[in-house]
Design a protein around this motif. Structure first.
Motif, PDB file in Angstrom:
ATOM      1  N   SER A  51       0.366  -0.774  -0.287  1.00 48.25           N
ATOM      2  CA  SER A  51       0.126  -0.284   0.169  1.00 48.25           C
ATOM      3  C   SER A  51       0.400   1.325   0.224  1.00 48.25           C
ATOM      4  N   ILE A  52       2.167   0.810   0.503  1.00 54.08           N
ATOM      5  CA  ILE A  52       2.688   1.875   0.377  1.00 54.08           C
ATOM      6  C   ILE A  52       3.797   2.799  -0.547  1.00 54.08           C
ATOM      7  N   ARG A  53       3.874   1.512  -1.136  1.00 52.39           N
ATOM      8  CA  ARG A  53       4.815   1.595  -2.127  1.00 52.39           C
ATOM      9  C   ARG A  53       3.362   1.974  -3.621  1.00 52.39           C
ATOM     10  N   ASN A  54       2.345   2.089  -3.751  1.00 53.76           N
ATOM     11  CA  ASN A  54       1.560   1.722  -4.646  1.00 53.76           C
ATOM     12  C   ASN A  54       1.190   3.037  -4.612  1.00 53.76           C
ATOM     13  N   ALA A  55       1.555   4.093  -3.105  1.00 50.31           N
ATOM     14  CA  ALA A  55       0.710   5.425  -3.605  1.00 50.31           C
ATOM     15  C   ALA A  55       1.426   6.603  -3.580  1.00 50.31           C
ATOM     16  N   ALA A  56       1.657   6.738  -4.579  1.00 53.14           N
ATOM     17  CA  ALA A  56       1.463   7.428  -5.869  1.00 53.14           C
ATOM     18  C   ALA A  56       2.066   9.387  -5.350  1.00 53.14           C
TER      19      ALA A  56
ATOM     20  N   ILE B 179      -2.747   6.845   3.174  1.00 57.33           N
ATOM     21  CA  ILE B 179      -2.636   8.604   3.395  1.00 57.33           C
ATOM     22  C   ILE B 179      -1.627   8.444   3.412  1.00 57.33           C
ATOM     23  N   GLY B 180      -0.470   8.216   4.705  1.00 56.34           N
ATOM     24  CA  GLY B 180       0.836   8.492   4.102  1.00 56.34           C
ATOM     25  C   GLY B 180       1.473   7.825   5.481  1.00 56.34           C
ATOM     26  N   ALA B 181       2.200   7.819   5.323  1.00 61.54           N
ATOM     27  CA  ALA B 181       3.542   6.980   6.519  1.00 61.54           C
ATOM     28  C   ALA B 181       4.876   8.258   6.368  1.00 61.54           C
ATOM     29  N   VAL B 182       5.619   8.337   7.677  1.00 60.87           N
ATOM     30  CA  VAL B 182       6.603   8.204   8.026  1.00 60.87           C
ATOM     31  C   VAL B 182       7.764   7.611   8.827  1.00 60.87           C
ATOM     32  N   LEU B 183       8.667   7.348   8.802  1.00 62.30           N
ATOM     33  CA  LEU B 183       9.874   6.868   9.191  1.00 62.30           C
ATOM     34  C   LEU B 183      10.170   8.581   9.428  1.00 62.30           C
ATOM     35  N   HIS B 184      10.917   7.686  10.969  1.00 64.65           N
ATOM     36  CA  HIS B 184      12.195   9.005  11.666  1.00 64.65           C
ATOM     37  C   HIS B 184      12.994   7.654  12.479  1.00 64.65           C
ATOM     38  N   SER B 185      13.720   8.400  13.179  1.00 69.65           N
ATOM     39  CA  SER B 185      14.744   8.266  14.191  1.00 69.65           C
ATOM     40  C   SER B 185      14.468   8.846  15.343  1.00 69.65           C
ATOM     41  N   ARG B 186      15.773   8.629  16.148  1.00 65.63           N
ATOM     42  CA  ARG B 186      15.859   9.357  17.507  1.00 65.63           C
ATOM     43  C   ARG B 186      16.815  10.594  17.405  1.00 65.63           C
ATOM     44  N   PRO B 187      17.192  11.740  17.700  1.00 66.66           N
ATOM     45  CA  PRO B 187      17.721  12.675  18.013  1.00 66.66           C
ATOM     46  C   PRO B 187      18.853  12.462  17.712  1.00 66.66           C
ATOM     47  N   ASN B 188      20.038  12.855  16.611  1.00 64.68           N
ATOM     48  CA  ASN B 188      20.954  12.763  16.044  1.00 64.68           C
ATOM     49  C   ASN B 188      21.317  10.969  15.460  1.00 64.68           C
ATOM     50  N   VAL B 189      19.797  10.300  15.014  1.00 65.39           N
ATOM     51  CA  VAL B 189      21.065   9.512  14.861  1.00 65.39           C
ATOM     52  C   VAL B 189      19.855   9.124  13.447  1.00 65.39           C
ATOM     53  N   PRO B 190      21.031   8.694  12.354  1.00 63.55           N
ATOM     54  CA  PRO B 190      20.932   9.258  11.058  1.00 63.55           C
ATOM     55  C   PRO B 190      19.764   7.899  10.455  1.00 63.55           C
ATOM     56  N   LEU B 191      18.709   8.320   9.837  1.00 65.90           N
ATOM     57  CA  LEU B 191      17.999   7.178   8.923  1.00 65.90           C
ATOM     58  C   LEU B 191      18.850   6.199   8.499  1.00 65.90           C
ATOM     59  N   PRO B 192      18.096   4.917   8.585  1.00 65.72           N
ATOM     60  CA  PRO B 192      18.993   4.022   7.937  1.00 65.72           C
ATOM     61  C   PRO B 192      19.596   4.481   5.873  1.00 65.72           C
ATOM     62  N   PRO B 193      20.276   3.030   5.832  1.00 65.08           N
ATOM     63  CA  PRO B 193      20.374   3.863   3.929  1.00 65.08           C
ATOM     64  C   PRO B 193      19.539   3.677   3.498  1.00 65.08           C
ATOM     65  N   LEU B 194      19.248   5.241   2.109  1.00 64.05           N
ATOM     66  CA  LEU B 194      18.168   4.739   1.597  1.00 64.05           C
ATOM     67  C   LEU B 194      17.923   3.676   0.691  1.00 64.05           C
ATOM     68  N   VAL B 195      16.633   3.115   0.244  1.00 64.41           N
ATOM     69  CA  VAL B 195      16.103   2.553  -1.076  1.00 64.41           C
ATOM     70  C   VAL B 195      16.540   3.319  -2.321  1.00 64.41           C
ATOM     71  N   LYS B 196      17.283   3.392  -3.188  1.00 64.85           N
ATOM     72  CA  LYS B 196      16.798   3.518  -4.445  1.00 64.85           C
ATOM     73  C   LYS B 196      15.528   3.597  -5.117  1.00 64.85           C
ATOM     74  N   PRO B 197      14.645   4.634  -5.684  1.00 64.44           N
ATOM     75  CA  PRO B 197      13.190   4.677  -6.429  1.00 64.44           C
ATOM     76  C   PRO B 197      13.393   2.953  -7.860  1.00 64.44           C
ATOM     77  N   ARG B 198      12.877   2.321  -7.835  1.00 63.95           N
ATOM     78  CA  ARG B 198      12.736   1.786  -8.744  1.00 63.95           C
ATOM     79  C   ARG B 198      13.007   2.591  -9.907  1.00 63.95           C
ATOM     80  N   ASN B 199      13.970   2.244 -10.814  1.00 59.32           N
ATOM     81  CA  ASN B 199      14.034   3.159 -12.382  1.00 59.32           C
ATOM     82  C   ASN B 199      12.665   2.805 -13.119  1.00 59.32           C
ATOM     83  N   SER B 200      12.447   4.215 -13.422  1.00 58.26           N
ATOM     84  CA  SER B 200      11.576   4.304 -14.528  1.00 58.26           C
ATOM     85  C   SER B 200      11.910   3.563 -15.488  1.00 58.26           C
ATOM     86  N   ARG B 201      10.503   4.125 -16.336  1.00 55.83           N
ATOM     87  CA  ARG B 201      11.582   3.715 -17.865  1.00 55.83           C
ATOM     88  C   ARG B 201      12.056   4.380 -18.503  1.00 55.83           C
TER      89      ARG B 201
END
Length: 153
Positions: free
Chosen positions: A11-16, A109-131
């Motif tokens: 559901s998150i992935r398909n929410a444009a 509706i939406g989703a939020v990923l967050h860390s604790r103070p001064n902790v970087p987010l985990p390595p971000l996943v690159k979006p799927r390549n479009s055409r």
């Protein structure tokens, strides 16, 4: 009733309208991610809008990194305050994800990923390549932003 992790990720992935959908979905599907305590699974758009608008200021003040927050706030601004929503909370280490649906597990509706103070987010996943290649999309985005900047002059 909690949504299965696979369904929530889809559901998150398909929410444009969720710019970091791939990153958020990858976090949901990670084996280390588990359901967290959820004292208020039933809520409303007005409550969620109030809470997350306040958190956006708190996050900046405390050095808390997040993904998905601007998209959530934009989506909430378009809903009536009394709109019923369902919250899902998932956690892994210093990270938490809060996802909001209409309760059917599909209409995100939406989703939020967050860390604790001064902790970087985990390595971000690159979006799927479009055409088109990422380079083309990046160049087009910059051109569009430049167009808006020159229109403001």
């Amino acid at each position: 009733m909690s949504i299965a992790k696979r369904q929530l990720a889809a559901s998150i992935r398909n929410a444009a309208h969720i710019a970091e959908g791939e990153t958020l979905a990858a976090f949901v599907l990670d084996e280390a991610t588990e359901r967290g305590p959820n004292p208020f699974p039933q809520t409303s758009a007005g409550v969620v809008r109030h809470v997350w608008a306040a958190r956006s200021f708190e996050f900046r003040a405390l050095g808390i990194q997040s993904a998905g927050l601007p998209c959530l706030l934009t989506a909430l601004a378009e809903l009536p305050l009394s709109e019923p929503l369902v919250q899902e909370i998932l956690r892994s280490g210093p990270y938490s994800l809060h996802a909001f649906t209409h309760g059917d597990g599909c209409r995100m509706i939406g989703a939020v990923l967050h860390s604790r103070p001064n902790v970087p987010l985990p390595p971000l996943v690159k979006p799927r390549n479009s055409r088109r290649g990422n380079r083309t999309a990046s160049v087009e985005s910059r051109a569009q932003l430049d167009l808006f900047a020159s229109a403001a002059l």
